[in-house]
Motif scaffolding. Sequence first.
Motif, PDB file in Angstrom:
ATOM      1  N   UNK A  93       0.812  -0.939  -0.094  1.00 23.63           N
ATOM      2  CA  UNK A  93       0.076  -0.172   0.116  1.00 23.63           C
ATOM      3  C   UNK A  93       0.846   1.174   0.067  1.00 23.63           C
ATOM      4  N   UNK A  94       0.630   2.303  -0.712  1.00 28.27           N
ATOM      5  CA  UNK A  94       0.991   3.616  -0.310  1.00 28.27           C
ATOM      6  C   UNK A  94       0.986   4.065   0.719  1.00 28.27           C
ATOM      7  N   UNK A 148      -2.223   3.355   3.550  1.00 31.38           N
ATOM      8  CA  UNK A 148      -1.960   1.933   4.107  1.00 31.38           C
ATOM      9  C   UNK A 148      -3.131   1.618   5.164  1.00 31.38           C
ATOM     10  N   UNK A 149      -3.528   2.818   6.066  1.00 32.44           N
ATOM     11  CA  UNK A 149      -4.390   2.484   6.921  1.00 32.44           C
ATOM     12  C   UNK A 149      -5.645   1.737   6.436  1.00 32.44           C
ATOM     13  N   UNK A 150      -6.171   2.475   5.463  1.00 36.39           N
ATOM     14  CA  UNK A 150      -7.481   2.083   4.811  1.00 36.39           C
ATOM     15  C   UNK A 150      -7.177   0.700   4.137  1.00 36.39           C
ATOM     16  N   UNK A 207       1.206  -4.259  11.540  1.00 35.29           N
ATOM     17  CA  UNK A 207       1.834  -4.585  10.460  1.00 35.29           C
ATOM     18  C   UNK A 207       2.722  -3.554   9.753  1.00 35.29           C
ATOM     19  N   UNK A 208       2.619  -2.258  10.517  1.00 35.08           N
ATOM     20  CA  UNK A 208       3.348  -1.354   9.888  1.00 35.08           C
ATOM     21  C   UNK A 208       4.648  -0.677  10.477  1.00 35.08           C
ATOM     22  N   UNK A 209       4.847  -1.339  11.879  1.00 34.99           N
ATOM     23  CA  UNK A 209       5.862  -0.367  12.540  1.00 34.99           C
ATOM     24  C   UNK A 209       7.328  -1.245  12.631  1.00 34.99           C
ATOM     25  N   UNK A 210       7.548  -2.294  12.050  1.00 35.49           N
ATOM     26  CA  UNK A 210       8.753  -2.999  11.913  1.00 35.49           C
ATOM     27  C   UNK A 210       9.542  -2.842  10.568  1.00 35.49           C
ATOM     28  N   UNK A 211      10.770  -2.847  10.614  1.00 31.97           N
ATOM     29  CA  UNK A 211      11.501  -2.758   9.402  1.00 31.97           C
ATOM     30  C   UNK A 211      11.546  -4.259   8.666  1.00 31.97           C
ATOM     31  N   UNK A 212      11.846  -4.057   7.285  1.00 29.73           N
ATOM     32  CA  UNK A 212      11.499  -5.488   6.442  1.00 29.73           C
ATOM     33  C   UNK A 212      12.254  -6.487   7.092  1.00 29.73           C
ATOM     34  N   UNK A 213      13.349  -6.206   7.274  1.00 26.00           N
ATOM     35  CA  UNK A 213      14.398  -7.257   7.667  1.00 26.00           C
ATOM     36  C   UNK A 213      14.086  -8.283   8.603  1.00 26.00           C
ATOM     37  N   UNK A 214      13.175  -7.623   9.753  1.00 29.49           N
ATOM     38  CA  UNK A 214      12.800  -8.512  10.808  1.00 29.49           C
ATOM     39  C   UNK A 214      11.324  -8.479  10.791  1.00 29.49           C
ATOM     40  N   UNK A 241       3.510   8.006   7.125  1.00 29.76           N
ATOM     41  CA  UNK A 241       4.916   7.451   7.036  1.00 29.76           C
ATOM     42  C   UNK A 241       5.005   6.223   6.020  1.00 29.76           C
ATOM     43  N   UNK A 242       6.246   6.269   5.459  1.00 28.26           N
ATOM     44  CA  UNK A 242       6.543   4.965   4.658  1.00 28.26           C
ATOM     45  C   UNK A 242       7.095   4.055   5.465  1.00 28.26           C
ATOM     46  N   UNK A 243       7.133   2.634   5.473  1.00 27.17           N
ATOM     47  CA  UNK A 243       7.568   1.603   6.091  1.00 27.17           C
ATOM     48  C   UNK A 243       9.003   1.867   6.423  1.00 27.17           C
TER      49      UNK A 243
END
Length: 460
Positions: free
Chosen positions: A129-130, A134-136, A380-387, A447-449
């Motif tokens: 999601x952009x 993202x919330x929506x 689902x939005x607060x963690x960096x991709x690697x973890x 904010x972006x991820x």
Amino acid sequence: MSATQQASHINYICMAAALGGLLFGFDTAVISGAENLLKIQFSLDATMEGWLVSSGLLGCIIGVFTTGIISDRIGRKKTILIAGIMFFLSGVGCAFAPSFTILIISRMLGGVGVGMASVVSPMYIAEFAPASKRGQMIAYYQLAITVGILLAYFSNAFVVAVSKDQISNGVLNWLFSEQSWRAMFLIMCAPSILFLAALFKLPESPRWLVSVNRNDEARNILNTIRTPDDAGKELNEIVNARNKNESSSLFPISKAIRIPLLIGIVLAVLQQFSGINAIIYYGPRIFETAGIPSSNALAFQVIIGAINLIFTMVAIKYADKYGRKSLLKYGLSGIILSLLLCGVLFYTNNTQGYLLLVLIMVYIACFAFSLGPVTWIIINEIFPTNIRVKAVSLCTLALWVAVWMVGQFFPWLLEKAGAAITFWAFAVFSIFNLVFSLTVVKETNGKTLEEMNEVFISPH
Ligand code: BGC
């Protein structure tokens, strides 16, 4: 692709992935209609009945663990597909189960599917999601859960109605009339097939592709969902973030992870300790305790289910406009107030009449526009991709353990302490949640991820 085509493409991607929620809702609600029939069919004692309910939850926990391990290796898309296959197999297995043991194993398989989907579906959406929507888009997942719950009630009711007649075809008569619980599970295969069909067309998550060094494929996919400028910018951000956070282990837990992990786990557990599932699934029993006849249980379930669905749309509309924290603030205030008042009604023996019903509806509406979707959005939005997958799995695991705890202790608390204390206990947990949401949870709206690291390292 034109901007409109891109917008509908991204909507399709997120809605298809959100169908994981439909199966989640259906699978957890279908048992409410089948339970009594199964009790009679297999002469279940209390232990076996306990197995019937907990086998699904045990499966969920296995599914969450499995996703934590496989999703970084095989990718998001294949993981969602496996979840869809599990749902389908579970539907067939339960419907044609020759023994109680096979039924339990099949329920567990369905649980594995629910557990996997509960991690990977909203996470996949978050990765697509952009930032501004993202919330929506994650709230679509919650919407799908509510549709699944409602569909299961309707399909159970349909089966009950059909089961009263003799059907001329022998197999159909066995499935729909003689042992109608079988049809209740069989119908679950229909949404599973829809889900699987929708999944085949889905692209892989660009963030996962970058994490396994397949940047060109990630670029191609981003080009189909963003303008060329935005796609280039986003790819750079993803690649930079990956280079900064090479390790994919949760341990040692750094400062940037510690606070999001605390937020994710506490929100997940407190979402369940608000008593939502007790009220959705034991609603008819609560009304019975209140002296309202249970003959109309289905009507109550449908009313509650419909309110749940309708008010989730409020979150879809406003999660990105007013932010996650505002929804939590207003929703939790309504939840607390309605729970406290329900407790007062039971305490003062004032449960006849419609006030109790109205308060329960207010509670469900407030949950539906706040705690329900916002918990999933934030996790689902607060963690960096690697973890991300490991951290989301841990939070989702905490959520399922909390579901199990409420399932175990709610009937006991209701019996031993009474309904007033039970409602007040849920209210106290929700007060904790409100204080926690206002003080510890950070606003992540817009904010972006890749920007989340900054949100948690430099508190504001
Ligand atoms: C919760 C489920 C609940 C559902 C009700 C979800 O957010 O995680 O436990 O059954 O909402 O709509």
